[in-house]
Design a protein around this motif. Structure first.
Motif, PDB file in Angstrom:
ATOM      1  N   ALA A  80       0.847  -1.190   0.000  1.00  0.00           N
ATOM      2  CA  ALA A  80       0.000   0.000   0.000  1.00  0.00           C
ATOM      3  C   ALA A  80       0.882   1.239   0.000  1.00  0.00           C
ATOM      4  O   ALA A  80       1.833   1.335   0.791  1.00  0.00           O
ATOM      5  N   ARG A  81       0.588   2.142  -0.907  1.00  0.00           N
ATOM      6  CA  ARG A  81       1.304   3.417  -0.945  1.00  0.00           C
ATOM      7  C   ARG A  81       0.845   4.288   0.218  1.00  0.00           C
ATOM      8  O   ARG A  81      -0.159   3.987   0.884  1.00  0.00           O
ATOM      9  N   SER A  82       1.522   5.387   0.438  1.00  0.00           N
ATOM     10  CA  SER A  82       1.175   6.276   1.551  1.00  0.00           C
ATOM     11  C   SER A  82      -0.239   6.855   1.401  1.00  0.00           C
ATOM     12  O   SER A  82      -0.875   7.177   2.388  1.00  0.00           O
ATOM     13  N   ASN A  83      -0.744   6.930   0.173  1.00  0.00           N
ATOM     14  CA  ASN A  83      -2.114   7.424  -0.044  1.00  0.00           C
ATOM     15  C   ASN A  83      -3.164   6.315   0.096  1.00  0.00           C
ATOM     16  O   ASN A  83      -4.343   6.541  -0.123  1.00  0.00           O
ATOM     17  N   GLY A  84      -2.738   5.085   0.431  1.00  0.00           N
ATOM     18  CA  GLY A  84      -3.642   3.954   0.639  1.00  0.00           C
ATOM     19  C   GLY A  84      -3.888   3.115  -0.593  1.00  0.00           C
ATOM     20  O   GLY A  84      -4.551   2.085  -0.510  1.00  0.00           O
ATOM     21  N   GLN A  85      -3.376   3.537  -1.746  1.00  0.00           N
ATOM     22  CA  GLN A  85      -3.584   2.783  -2.979  1.00  0.00           C
ATOM     23  C   GLN A  85      -2.816   1.462  -2.921  1.00  0.00           C
ATOM     24  O   GLN A  85      -1.621   1.432  -2.616  1.00  0.00           O
ATOM     25  N   LEU A  86      -3.527   0.368  -3.226  1.00  0.00           N
ATOM     26  CA  LEU A  86      -2.916  -0.964  -3.212  1.00  0.00           C
ATOM     27  C   LEU A  86      -2.289  -1.262  -4.566  1.00  0.00           C
ATOM     28  O   LEU A  86      -2.812  -0.856  -5.604  1.00  0.00           O
ATOM     29  N   TYR A  87      -1.164  -1.991  -4.527  1.00  0.00           N
ATOM     30  CA  TYR A  87      -0.561  -2.451  -5.782  1.00  0.00           C
ATOM     31  C   TYR A  87       0.165  -3.761  -5.532  1.00  0.00           C
ATOM     32  O   TYR A  87       0.613  -4.052  -4.425  1.00  0.00           O
ATOM     33  N   PHE A  88       0.246  -4.560  -6.607  1.00  0.00           N
ATOM     34  CA  PHE A  88       0.960  -5.830  -6.550  1.00  0.00           C
ATOM     35  C   PHE A  88       2.368  -5.648  -7.097  1.00  0.00           C
ATOM     36  O   PHE A  88       2.600  -4.874  -8.030  1.00  0.00           O
ATOM     37  N   SER A  89       3.272  -6.400  -6.508  1.00  0.00           N
ATOM     38  CA  SER A  89       4.652  -6.443  -6.972  1.00  0.00           C
ATOM     39  C   SER A  89       5.084  -7.895  -7.032  1.00  0.00           C
ATOM     40  O   SER A  89       4.566  -8.741  -6.303  1.00  0.00           O
ATOM     41  N   MET A  90       6.038  -8.163  -7.919  1.00  0.00           N
ATOM     42  CA  MET A  90       6.619  -9.501  -7.953  1.00  0.00           C
ATOM     43  C   MET A  90       7.703  -9.642  -6.895  1.00  0.00           C
ATOM     44  O   MET A  90       8.151 -10.750  -6.609  1.00  0.00           O
TER      45      MET A  90
END
Length: 158
Positions: A102-112
């Motif tokens: 989760a970024r500081s703004n709360g946005q979720l993202y996937f990473s390998m």
């Protein structure tokens, strides 16, 4: 008109065998008192009530279990949707494990890349690792690893 009046007064007699008659057909038959009949009816009503109550209790328990299962399915579907909506800059492949941040703004993202690959120095909050299943649902990676170990243990014991 006279025949109709007579047929109303005519008594209907039992046509079956003596053992099926609803009343004693012999002077040697035991008498059936109204008290005995009332007692039989009362016992039958109690038995019917108890049986019905037990069956309804089983149905109520089944309804509760179905309600819990439905809630779990809906929660899992909502969780899967949330994960599918996470930002991803690569093609997700069933059977692979991806790491959620989760970024500081709360946005979720996937990473390998796992936290270990980042040397535990990622500027974003790690939210867990998930394996994408063939039905496009997600399972926490630690659960997948535990299941794989259990399966391997069973295979080794054979």
């Amino acid at each position: 008109m006279h025949n109709k009046a007579m047929s109303k007064n005519k008594t209907i007699r039992h046509q079956g065998g003596d053992n099926t008659a609803p009343y004693p057909v012999s002077r040697l038959s035991p008498g059936i008192s109204l008290v005995d009949m009332a007692r039989e009816i009362e016992q039958a009503e109690k038995q019917i009530h108890n049986t019905s109550h037990a069956k309804l209790k089983v149905i109520a328990e089944q309804i509760l279990q179905l309600k819990q299962q439905a809630r779990a399915v809906l929660e899992q579907a909502q969780h899967d949707q949330t994960l599918h909506h996470a930002e991803c800059s690569f093609r997700k492949i069933p059977g692979k494990t991806y790491h959620l941040y989760a970024r500081s703004n709360g946005q979720l993202y996937f990473s390998m890349l796992s936290p270990a690959d980042w040397n535990y120095q990622s500027s974003n909050e790690y939210r867990g690792s998930y394996t994408l299943l063939a039905d496009m649902s997600w399972k926490a990676a630690e659960k997948t690893a535990e299941e794989n170990e259990d399966i391997q243990g069973l295979l080794d014991s054979l």
